[in-house]
Write a protein that holds these residues in place. Sequence first.
Motif, short mmCIF file in Angstrom:
data_model
loop_
_atom_site.label_atom_id
_atom_site.label_comp_id
_atom_site.label_asym_id
_atom_site.label_seq_id
_atom_site.Cartn_x
_atom_site.Cartn_y
_atom_site.Cartn_z
N SER A 1 0.75 -6.61 1.85
CA SER A 1 -0.31 -7.63 2.01
C SER A 1 -1.49 -7.11 2.82
CB SER A 1 0.26 -8.89 2.64
OG SER A 1 0.80 -8.61 3.91
N LEU A 2 -1.19 -6.49 3.94
CA LEU A 2 -2.28 -5.97 4.78
C LEU A 2 -3.00 -4.82 4.08
CD1 LEU A 2 -3.92 -5.96 7.32
CD2 LEU A 2 -2.13 -4.69 8.48
N MET A 3 -2.22 -3.93 3.49
CA MET A 3 -2.84 -2.79 2.80
C MET A 3 -3.74 -3.25 1.66
SD MET A 3 -2.44 0.31 3.68
CE MET A 3 -1.56 1.24 4.91
N LYS A 4 -3.25 -4.20 0.92
CA LYS A 4 -4.01 -4.73 -0.20
C LYS A 4 -5.32 -5.33 0.28
CE LYS A 4 -3.49 -8.03 -4.00
NZ LYS A 4 -2.59 -9.01 -4.64
N ALA A 5 -5.25 -6.06 1.38
CA ALA A 5 -6.46 -6.68 1.92
C ALA A 5 -7.44 -5.62 2.41
CB ALA A 5 -6.10 -7.65 3.04
N LEU A 6 -6.93 -4.65 3.15
CA LEU A 6 -7.81 -3.64 3.75
C LEU A 6 -8.43 -2.72 2.70
CD1 LEU A 6 -5.82 -2.59 6.95
CD2 LEU A 6 -7.90 -3.98 6.81
N LEU A 7 -7.67 -2.44 1.65
CA LEU A 7 -8.17 -1.51 0.63
C LEU A 7 -8.84 -2.24 -0.53
CD1 LEU A 7 -5.24 1.07 0.41
CD2 LEU A 7 -7.41 1.30 1.63
N GLY A 8 -8.81 -3.57 -0.49
CA GLY A 8 -9.37 -4.36 -1.60
C GLY A 8 -10.88 -4.49 -1.52
N PRO A 9 -11.44 -5.24 -2.48
CA PRO A 9 -12.90 -5.39 -2.60
C PRO A 9 -13.54 -6.03 -1.37
CG PRO A 9 -11.75 -6.34 -4.50
CD PRO A 9 -10.72 -6.00 -3.50
N ARG A 10 -12.81 -6.83 -0.65
CA ARG A 10 -13.34 -7.44 0.56
C ARG A 10 -12.82 -6.73 1.80
NH1 ARG A 10 -14.03 -13.09 -2.22
NH2 ARG A 10 -16.23 -12.73 -1.84
N GLY A 11 -12.27 -5.57 1.60
CA GLY A 11 -11.67 -4.83 2.70
C GLY A 11 -12.69 -4.08 3.52
N ASP A 12 -12.20 -3.02 4.17
CA ASP A 12 -13.03 -2.27 5.11
C ASP A 12 -13.21 -0.83 4.64
OD1 ASP A 12 -14.32 -1.19 7.23
OD2 ASP A 12 -12.58 -1.17 8.56
N GLY B 1 -7.54 5.54 -5.12
CA GLY B 1 -7.84 4.74 -6.30
C GLY B 1 -6.57 4.26 -7.00
N VAL B 2 -5.61 5.15 -7.14
CA VAL B 2 -4.36 4.77 -7.80
C VAL B 2 -3.60 3.77 -6.93
CG1 VAL B 2 -2.13 5.61 -8.60
CG2 VAL B 2 -4.20 6.90 -9.10
N ILE B 3 -3.63 3.99 -5.63
CA ILE B 3 -2.96 3.06 -4.72
C ILE B 3 -3.57 1.66 -4.83
CG2 ILE B 3 -2.70 2.49 -2.28
CD1 ILE B 3 -2.41 5.57 -1.80
N GLN B 4 -4.89 1.61 -4.86
CA GLN B 4 -5.55 0.31 -5.01
C GLN B 4 -5.14 -0.37 -6.31
OE1 GLN B 4 -9.47 1.97 -4.58
NE2 GLN B 4 -9.80 0.97 -2.60
N GLU B 5 -5.14 0.38 -7.37
CA GLU B 5 -4.75 -0.16 -8.67
C GLU B 5 -3.31 -0.67 -8.64
OE1 GLU B 5 -6.88 -0.30 -11.19
OE2 GLU B 5 -5.50 -1.08 -12.70
N TRP B 6 -2.49 0.10 -7.97
CA TRP B 6 -1.06 -0.27 -7.88
C TRP B 6 -0.89 -1.56 -7.07
CZ3 TRP B 6 2.66 1.51 -3.66
CH2 TRP B 6 3.99 1.17 -3.97
N LEU B 7 -1.55 -1.62 -5.91
CA LEU B 7 -1.39 -2.79 -5.04
C LEU B 7 -1.96 -4.05 -5.67
CD1 LEU B 7 -2.30 -1.28 -1.54
CD2 LEU B 7 -0.03 -1.81 -2.44
N SER C 1 -8.49 4.83 -12.99
CA SER C 1 -8.61 4.64 -11.54
C SER C 1 -8.65 5.98 -10.82
CB SER C 1 -7.41 3.84 -11.01
OG SER C 1 -7.50 2.50 -11.40
N TYR C 2 -7.76 6.85 -11.25
CA TYR C 2 -7.68 8.17 -10.62
C TYR C 2 -9.01 8.91 -10.74
CZ TYR C 2 -5.70 12.82 -9.58
OH TYR C 2 -5.44 14.05 -9.02
#
Lengths: 209, 209
Positions: A111-122, A168-174, B160-161
Amino acid sequence: MNGKPADLRVVRTKQAIRAALIALIEEKGFEAMSVKDITEHANINRGTFYSHYEDKFDLMDKCQQQLIEEMEIKIIRNIPQLIEGMKQSQNGTAPFAVPVPLFEFLHDNKSLMKALLGPRGDAGFQVKMKEFLSQALFERNKDVLVNGGNALVPPHYLSSYIASAHIGVIQEWLNGDTNEPPEEIARIISTMTINGPLFAAGLKGKDQA
Amino acid sequence: MNGKPADLRVVRTKQAIRAALIALIEEKGFEAMSVKDITEHANINRGTFYSHYEDKFDLMDKCQQQLIEEMEIKIIRNIPQLIEGMKQSQNGTAPFAVPVPLFEFLHDNKSLMKALLGPRGDAGFQVKMKEFLSQALFERNKDVLVNGGNALVPPHYLSSYIASAHIGVIQEWLNGDTNEPPEEIARIISTMTINGPLFAAGLKGKDQA
DNA sequence: TAAGATAATAAACAAACTGTCGTTTTAGTT
DNA sequence: AACTAAAACGACAGTTTGTTTATTATCTTA
């Protein structure tokens, strides 16, 4: 590292604040949220927030720092024995072993990773993650990046390329709903890095563009 | 598209606001800046700002939108004739032709791009750039991503990659002081994508991890 | 170049958020 | 059950926000 046994009220409060932060990042983004938003969402008094953190930036910093530290402990320090294990087993099943604990950690803190790495993240956290990934992926064989006698590209572009590709792959995965297990993501990402993304797509490796 | 001839005062004001935005993003980040900061840095009245933009988010949106639109015009729409040109020349010098106009555009808008893609930038803009890159890089041959009969990885992870990897190299390029020309960056990035990053590092393409 | 149009300034406004503090109440620890 | 520390409450001045007014400065174009 932590001397104090910790009062239950404190851990409850901090959990609530953290959960509110995650929810609000995804709802309106960090920049748009106020301390008041956070405390209202967490159902705590505003003064209580300030007894734990200086401001919302301090909160954000500490959350990120905690993640990074945990990753360094669980992943970086674990690399040597992972490699040792690989040498023992000798079979070809485990070339993807290094990234697996990473993806397990990401999954545990989804949840935290998704938020931080997401479009509204940091964006700053992404930079930290890139640095971490460069370290984790290349620490064991720096020479690859340094010798470069026959390198076709400058080494710092190589590490930027690979680290960002991983992000990028991590973001897609999350963000996705497919929920591949950590091992599968490790295989996917390693396949593209080792064989080249276009080869992994089903094209030839060298000629054909 | 633009019907009005535009008052000089307006363009001056908007330029000042835009420059202030860039400077303040790099100085303290978007989230930490206030409208007051912007207007003070731009040497304009605060009321003037509100006569052009709803708030700082509106300003940010419009700056980003303008960039994306220009890129779509200058790069996406230019792809067909670029490919046509490649077919004409036939020699092997131009497999990197598609990304070149992209890097030229980035170079022309360096300050804003650097700010938006930098550590204090906007994660949302990175997402938009990723979408744009996926479009620009794969538009011409979607079949690569779709057929996937012999693909080793799910197509959405592939795009994504590659898209994220491009962003990473772009960030490194914009932040660095080496100032490679757009053609050189296009060569570097295409080399890693086509041959695979590890091959480009000077390793063999398939075995050796 | 002068007249008319409109953008920019200056100043004031209520509303909301900030960070801090002293007091009281609540709840955990021993 | 007593002690202690955390959380809640309420108030405070200081900022920032977004809007509006009247006034001044500047651009356009005729």
